[in-house]
Design a protein around this motif. Sequence first.
Motif, PDB file in Angstrom:
ATOM      1  N   HIS A 246       0.831  -1.205   0.000  1.00  0.00           N
ATOM      2  CA  HIS A 246       0.000   0.000   0.000  1.00  0.00           C
ATOM      3  C   HIS A 246       0.869   1.260   0.000  1.00  0.00           C
ATOM      4  O   HIS A 246       0.670   2.172   0.808  1.00  0.00           O
ATOM      5  N   THR A 247       1.845   1.305  -0.890  1.00  0.00           N
ATOM      6  CA  THR A 247       2.747   2.436  -1.117  1.00  0.00           C
ATOM      7  C   THR A 247       3.662   2.723   0.069  1.00  0.00           C
ATOM      8  O   THR A 247       4.309   3.755   0.115  1.00  0.00           O
ATOM      9  N   LYS A 248       3.732   1.830   1.043  1.00  0.00           N
ATOM     10  CA  LYS A 248       4.591   2.051   2.201  1.00  0.00           C
ATOM     11  C   LYS A 248       5.584   0.907   2.325  1.00  0.00           C
ATOM     12  O   LYS A 248       5.211  -0.258   2.233  1.00  0.00           O
ATOM     13  N   GLN A 249       6.851   1.244   2.536  1.00  0.00           N
ATOM     14  CA  GLN A 249       7.869   0.218   2.689  1.00  0.00           C
ATOM     15  C   GLN A 249       7.872  -0.313   4.118  1.00  0.00           C
ATOM     16  O   GLN A 249       7.745   0.445   5.080  1.00  0.00           O
ATOM     17  N   HIS A 250       8.011  -1.635   4.239  1.00  0.00           N
ATOM     18  CA  HIS A 250       8.030  -2.287   5.536  1.00  0.00           C
ATOM     19  C   HIS A 250       9.272  -3.161   5.662  1.00  0.00           C
ATOM     20  O   HIS A 250       9.742  -3.741   4.673  1.00  0.00           O
ATOM     21  N   LEU A 251       9.764  -3.257   6.882  1.00  0.00           N
ATOM     22  CA  LEU A 251      10.681  -4.323   7.230  1.00  0.00           C
ATOM     23  C   LEU A 251       9.818  -5.523   7.572  1.00  0.00           C
ATOM     24  O   LEU A 251       8.737  -5.368   8.140  1.00  0.00           O
ATOM     25  N   ALA A 252      10.254  -6.731   7.220  1.00  0.00           N
ATOM     26  CA  ALA A 252       9.415  -7.901   7.442  1.00  0.00           C
ATOM     27  C   ALA A 252      10.269  -9.115   7.764  1.00  0.00           C
ATOM     28  O   ALA A 252      11.458  -9.163   7.433  1.00  0.00           O
ATOM     29  N   ALA A 253       9.641 -10.078   8.432  1.00  0.00           N
ATOM     30  CA  ALA A 253      10.277 -11.359   8.719  1.00  0.00           C
ATOM     31  C   ALA A 253       9.550 -12.435   7.931  1.00  0.00           C
ATOM     32  O   ALA A 253       8.317 -12.493   7.932  1.00  0.00           O
ATOM     33  N   LEU A 254      10.299 -13.279   7.227  1.00  0.00           N
ATOM     34  CA  LEU A 254       9.744 -14.408   6.489  1.00  0.00           C
ATOM     35  C   LEU A 254       9.935 -15.645   7.354  1.00  0.00           C
ATOM     36  O   LEU A 254      11.063 -16.057   7.626  1.00  0.00           O
ATOM     37  N   ILE A 255       8.815 -16.237   7.799  1.00  0.00           N
ATOM     38  CA  ILE A 255       8.846 -17.278   8.822  1.00  0.00           C
ATOM     39  C   ILE A 255       8.153 -18.534   8.314  1.00  0.00           C
ATOM     40  O   ILE A 255       6.990 -18.465   7.890  1.00  0.00           O
ATOM     41  N   PRO A 256       8.831 -19.700   8.331  1.00  0.00           N
ATOM     42  CA  PRO A 256       8.138 -20.942   7.983  1.00  0.00           C
ATOM     43  C   PRO A 256       7.248 -21.393   9.139  1.00  0.00           C
ATOM     44  O   PRO A 256       7.668 -21.431  10.287  1.00  0.00           O
ATOM     45  N   LEU A 257       5.994 -21.722   8.812  1.00  0.00           N
ATOM     46  CA  LEU A 257       5.044 -22.160   9.831  1.00  0.00           C
ATOM     47  C   LEU A 257       4.266 -23.342   9.255  1.00  0.00           C
ATOM     48  O   LEU A 257       3.296 -23.153   8.524  1.00  0.00           O
ATOM     49  N   GLY A 258       4.706 -24.557   9.570  1.00  0.00           N
ATOM     50  CA  GLY A 258       4.081 -25.726   8.963  1.00  0.00           C
ATOM     51  C   GLY A 258       4.306 -25.692   7.462  1.00  0.00           C
ATOM     52  O   GLY A 258       5.429 -25.509   6.989  1.00  0.00           O
ATOM     53  N   PRO A 259       3.228 -25.810   6.662  1.00  0.00           N
ATOM     54  CA  PRO A 259       3.400 -25.815   5.202  1.00  0.00           C
ATOM     55  C   PRO A 259       3.462 -24.434   4.573  1.00  0.00           C
ATOM     56  O   PRO A 259       3.728 -24.310   3.383  1.00  0.00           O
ATOM     57  N   VAL A 260       3.220 -23.360   5.357  1.00  0.00           N
ATOM     58  CA  VAL A 260       3.108 -22.021   4.783  1.00  0.00           C
ATOM     59  C   VAL A 260       4.281 -21.147   5.191  1.00  0.00           C
ATOM     60  O   VAL A 260       4.879 -21.333   6.258  1.00  0.00           O
ATOM     61  N   LEU A 261       4.612 -20.202   4.322  1.00  0.00           N
ATOM     62  CA  LEU A 261       5.565 -19.145   4.659  1.00  0.00           C
ATOM     63  C   LEU A 261       4.770 -17.916   5.077  1.00  0.00           C
ATOM     64  O   LEU A 261       3.896 -17.453   4.339  1.00  0.00           O
ATOM     65  N   VAL A 262       5.062 -17.405   6.256  1.00  0.00           N
ATOM     66  CA  VAL A 262       4.360 -16.235   6.784  1.00  0.00           C
ATOM     67  C   VAL A 262       5.250 -15.012   6.618  1.00  0.00           C
ATOM     68  O   VAL A 262       6.417 -15.024   7.025  1.00  0.00           O
ATOM     69  N   LEU A 263       4.702 -13.977   6.009  1.00  0.00           N
ATOM     70  CA  LEU A 263       5.397 -12.694   5.917  1.00  0.00           C
ATOM     71  C   LEU A 263       4.855 -11.807   7.024  1.00  0.00           C
ATOM     72  O   LEU A 263       3.703 -11.371   6.975  1.00  0.00           O
ATOM     73  N   HIS A 264       5.669 -11.571   8.043  1.00  0.00           N
ATOM     74  CA  HIS A 264       5.227 -10.807   9.221  1.00  0.00           C
ATOM     75  C   HIS A 264       5.913  -9.450   9.189  1.00  0.00           C
ATOM     76  O   HIS A 264       7.121  -9.351   9.351  1.00  0.00           O
ATOM     77  N   THR A 265       5.133  -8.400   8.939  1.00  0.00           N
ATOM     78  CA  THR A 265       5.734  -7.063   8.905  1.00  0.00           C
ATOM     79  C   THR A 265       6.257  -6.703  10.292  1.00  0.00           C
ATOM     80  O   THR A 265       5.683  -7.075  11.310  1.00  0.00           O
ATOM     81  N   LEU A 266       7.353  -5.959  10.295  1.00  0.00           N
ATOM     82  CA  LEU A 266       8.010  -5.555  11.537  1.00  0.00           C
ATOM     83  C   LEU A 266       7.995  -4.035  11.657  1.00  0.00           C
ATOM     84  O   LEU A 266       7.946  -3.325  10.655  1.00  0.00           O
ATOM     85  N   ARG A 267       8.058  -3.568  12.879  1.00  0.00           N
ATOM     86  CA  ARG A 267       8.203  -2.130  13.103  1.00  0.00           C
ATOM     87  C   ARG A 267       9.662  -1.736  12.919  1.00  0.00           C
ATOM     88  O   ARG A 267      10.571  -2.492  13.241  1.00  0.00           O
ATOM     89  N   TRP A 268       9.871  -0.542  12.382  1.00  0.00           N
ATOM     90  CA  TRP A 268      11.224  -0.023  12.279  1.00  0.00           C
ATOM     91  C   TRP A 268      11.744   0.305  13.678  1.00  0.00           C
ATOM     92  O   TRP A 268      10.950   0.543  14.600  1.00  0.00           O
ATOM     93  N   SER A 269      13.049   0.339  13.819  1.00  0.00           N
ATOM     94  CA  SER A 269      13.637   0.617  15.134  1.00  0.00           C
ATOM     95  C   SER A 269      13.206   1.983  15.664  1.00  0.00           C
ATOM     96  O   SER A 269      13.073   2.181  16.880  1.00  0.00           O
ATOM     97  N   THR A 270      12.944   2.941  14.753  1.00  0.00           N
ATOM     98  CA  THR A 270      12.515   4.280  15.185  1.00  0.00           C
ATOM     99  C   THR A 270      11.080   4.284  15.702  1.00  0.00           C
ATOM    100  O   THR A 270      10.649   5.264  16.310  1.00  0.00           O
ATOM    101  N   GLU A 271      10.318   3.197  15.444  1.00  0.00           N
ATOM    102  CA  GLU A 271       8.926   3.128  15.889  1.00  0.00           C
ATOM    103  C   GLU A 271       8.781   2.476  17.261  1.00  0.00           C
ATOM    104  O   GLU A 271       7.687   2.479  17.829  1.00  0.00           O
ATOM    105  N   VAL A 272       9.857   1.885  17.770  1.00  0.00           N
ATOM    106  CA  VAL A 272       9.814   1.227  19.072  1.00  0.00           C
ATOM    107  C   VAL A 272      10.412   2.166  20.111  1.00  0.00           C
ATOM    108  O   VAL A 272      11.557   2.624  19.969  1.00  0.00           O
ATOM    109  N   ARG A 273       9.658   2.460  21.134  1.00  0.00           N
ATOM    110  CA  ARG A 273      10.110   3.399  22.151  1.00  0.00           C
ATOM    111  C   ARG A 273      11.234   2.794  22.994  1.00  0.00           C
ATOM    112  O   ARG A 273      11.311   1.578  23.184  1.00  0.00           O
ATOM    113  N   ASP A 274      12.074   3.662  23.517  1.00  0.00           N
ATOM    114  CA  ASP A 274      13.167   3.254  24.397  1.00  0.00           C
ATOM    115  C   ASP A 274      12.640   3.175  25.830  1.00  0.00           C
ATOM    116  O   ASP A 274      12.111   4.148  26.359  1.00  0.00           O
TER     117      ASP A 274
END
Length: 302
Positions: free
Chosen positions: A144-172
Amino acid sequence: MPRVIWKGAVSFGLVHIPVALYPATRSDDLDFDWLDRRTMDRVGYKRINKATGKEVPREQIVRGFAYEKDRYVLLTDDDIRAANPVSTQTVDLLAFVDATEIPFLYLDTPYFLAPDRRGEKVYALLREAMVRSQKVGVANVVLHTKQHLAALIPLGPVLVLHTLRWSTEVRDWSELDLPAEGAKAAKLTAKEIEMAEKLIEDMSDTWDPTQYHDTFRDDILALVDRKVREGRTESVEPMEAEHAPRATNVIDLTDLLRQSLARRGKGKAASEDEEDEAPPRKRAPRKAAAKTARKTAARKRA
């Protein structure tokens, strides 16, 4: 069957895996409509000009980025696409890491990746290799026109693409007043630790998501059911049917990706044999034939 969000490819070295992206979750929230208490008419959401108080038509709304107070730069969809032309419907794998290295704080939204046409074998190859190595992929993807960091994770027979928050989006968390790490620094006794561990052990169980329910949702639905049976309901006048949106043409990228992969393979073979690429003029007849074929097809369609 969930709808396809987009079709593209997973870029794995020189290998492209044609895939289709599907939503992996669905909303189970209670859907309340806004009603006017006096007339029982539906209350809608309007886009209001904050200066005039008047409604603004959708086509008159533009994106504005505030580069300083009360000063904006206007950006169109074309501007956004042109600003990052290499961002396509491709999951670009950047690295492989241990799954335990990614904190839960970074997890955002999961999606299912399914193999598209003729991509089953390469899809399975990547999945099984990741399972055996016990790694997950770290990738870039545009949704949707926005770049994401993501994790590609095998889960049984499927590959799951799990979007991640950027480091700047996680509070200290250093800004919070937290007890010191370690039992001694937190002034915990051995007896207290032992009792807490025993309690955790007694409450330990296997993960089964079906054991847990949204009790608030269940209670609200039970309340609605009771009011319906008691006849405590209100009627709302039906709204006029809205025109269905026109269908848009969806470009199937599978063939284009397959052709790109074939050309890349030919280019690699040519470089290994130290052969020069054929001059552009030698490919001209093929282009002319393709152009003639396209014109003929267009005339037939017309």
